[in-house]
Design a protein around this motif. Structure first.
Motif, short mmCIF file in Angstrom:
data_model
loop_
_atom_site.label_atom_id
_atom_site.label_comp_id
_atom_site.label_asym_id
_atom_site.label_seq_id
_atom_site.Cartn_x
_atom_site.Cartn_y
_atom_site.Cartn_z
N ARG A 1 -2.79 0.91 10.83
CA ARG A 1 -3.27 0.03 9.76
C ARG A 1 -3.25 -1.43 10.22
NH1 ARG A 1 -0.74 -2.83 5.55
NH2 ARG A 1 -2.02 -3.00 3.65
N LEU B 1 -6.70 -3.75 10.75
CA LEU B 1 -6.88 -4.94 9.93
C LEU B 1 -6.93 -6.20 10.78
CD1 LEU B 1 -4.66 -4.18 6.80
CD2 LEU B 1 -7.15 -4.49 6.86
N CYS C 1 -5.76 1.13 4.29
CA CYS C 1 -5.82 -0.18 4.94
C CYS C 1 -6.28 -1.28 3.99
CB CYS C 1 -6.75 -0.13 6.15
SG CYS C 1 -6.17 0.95 7.47
#
Length: 416
Positions: free
Chosen positions: A296, A300, A329
């Motif tokens: 995640r 990002l 996410c």
């Protein structure tokens, strides 16, 4: 969830908690965007008595599968996989003109069409009305029903016992494991074969494939837990194959317990691999949640960096697994302008929870984005080839699983 759905034990331990998300195939029409959208907890636990990994049954199969957005035939590699399987099954089981093949969760006939082509009598049992209708239009006999012991017995009475029962990518999708397995036993001949393909929990854990955790998948199997599940319905595992599909699957070959005999050596070999990986003790699951969190963070960081540099990122594919990833996410249209899909059913709709528009694939060539985030990463080889045109303007492909990977459309890795 307080008890294991297979063995009834209360000894359930947390593996990873992905928060709350909408059901992964509940794509939104434009007129639904201002309406409330239900979300359900997505928390994977493992039973420390039988080692079946599972999530709570917060939605029902009837809610998900009466009308379904997934059509198997839109994946070229998946149709080829089915063709290869049928050819092998004909040899293994000795299927011929007098044989009968039943497939549970037969979708749009992507597999049974190859059985029909060989002149072998068959029947699909598919609960989704829309994809079942597509199968019938393609010439594949299909019954619109969920499998239960009663359904299995009724099909057997009407068509005779099945020499081969196929249940690919459905054994994870049913909360009543025992009832479904008894349905398989009701379908199959007393000297017949059952073939099941299901994602392997071993590769899910080892390769960070957490996006395959979603509400349609009620449980996640090792060979060890599958043996126990099959036994609950009177079936015995006789062989296992390791497959690359869905990032790593197992093909379970089972027979009625009375005729099963000794299992092939491969069964013991895979059981040994699972034990060595710690999947029959909690230590094998201890680091998974931390590795999920890193996926995640890395994705990002990449998307935010691209946005700050003024680079465009769009998606390819709108699979169920992609919606787990997008929701976990927190990715929305400010970071992913849209995604595309080959399935016309999804065009003009929006991803559940994250509300990302789904467009036809031709949009990518028209817009020439800097990056294409590939959500069905399990089809990597197929999609690198399909998306080779992205190289024409210097675009690159992004694969989020098992770790962030940015590659040239021609498949040469440039960063990781």
């Amino acid at each position: 969830m307080t008890r294991c759905r297979l063995c009834g034990s209360a000894a359930l331990a947390s593996v990873v908690d992905l928060g709350a998300t909408p059901p992964c195939e509940s794509f939104l029409a434009a007129d639904q965007l201002d309406l409330p959208e239900p979300a359900y907890p997505l928390h994977l636990r493992v039973c420390t008595d039988c080692w079946l990994a599972q999530i709570p049954p917060l939605i029902t199969p009837e809610e998900t599968f009466k009308e379904y957005a997934y059509f198997s035939s839109y994946s070229t590699s998946w149709v080829q996989h089915a063709r290869t399987f049928v050819a092998g099954a004909v040899r293994r089981v000795g299927l011929g003109p007098d044989s009968f093949v039943a497939e549970v969760a037969s979708n749009d006939g992507y597999l049974l069409r190859h059985v029909v082509d060989r002149g072998i009598r068959c029947l699909g049992i598919e609960p989704s009305e829309n994809v079942g209708a597509a199968a019938r239009e393609a010439g594949v006999p299909t019954l619109t029903e969920f499998l239960s012991p009663d359904t299995g017995a009724a099909v057997r009475d009407a068509h005779g016992p099945a020499d081969l029962v196929v249940a690919n990518n459905v054994y994870a999708h049913i909360p009543d494991v025992v009832g479904f397995t008894r349905g398989l036993r009701a379908l199959v001949a007393d000297d017949g074969w059952v073939s099941i393909e299901v994602q392997h929990l071993l590769t899910l854990i080892e390769e960070n494939q957490y996006d395959t955790i979603y509400h349609e998948h009620f449980q996640y199997y090792t060979v060890a837990s599958a043996i126990r599940a099959l036994a609950s319905g009177g079936l015995t595992l006789v062989d296992v194959e390791l497959l690359p599909t869905h990032g790593g699957s197992i093909r379970l070959w089972a027979r009625p317990a009375e005729v099963a005999g000794e299992p092939a050596r491969r069964v013991a070999d895979v059981l040994d691999r699972e034990k060595a990986a710690g999947l029959q003790e909690l230590s094998g699951y201890a680091e998974f949640s931390a590795r999920v969190a890193k996926v995640r963070r890395d994705l990002l960081t990449f998307l935010i960096g691209a946005a700050e540099r003024g680079e465009t990122v769009v998606g390819y594919g709108a699979p169920g697994k992609g919606n787990t990833l997008l929701n976990h996410c927190g990715i929305r249209p400010d970071l992913l302008a849209y995604t595309v899909d080959r399935n016309p059913y999804k065009h003009g709709r929006f991803t559940p929870g994250t509300r990302i528009p789904i467009l036809p694939p031709e949009r990518i060539a028209a817009d020439k984005p800097d990056y294409v985030l590939v959500l069905p990463w399990n089809l990597r080889a197929e999609l690198v080839e399909q998306l080779s045109y992205v190289h024409d303007w210097g675009g690159r492909l992004v694969f989020p699983i098992p770790e962030l990977s940015v590659v040239e459309a021609a498949s040469r890795k440039v960063t990781a």
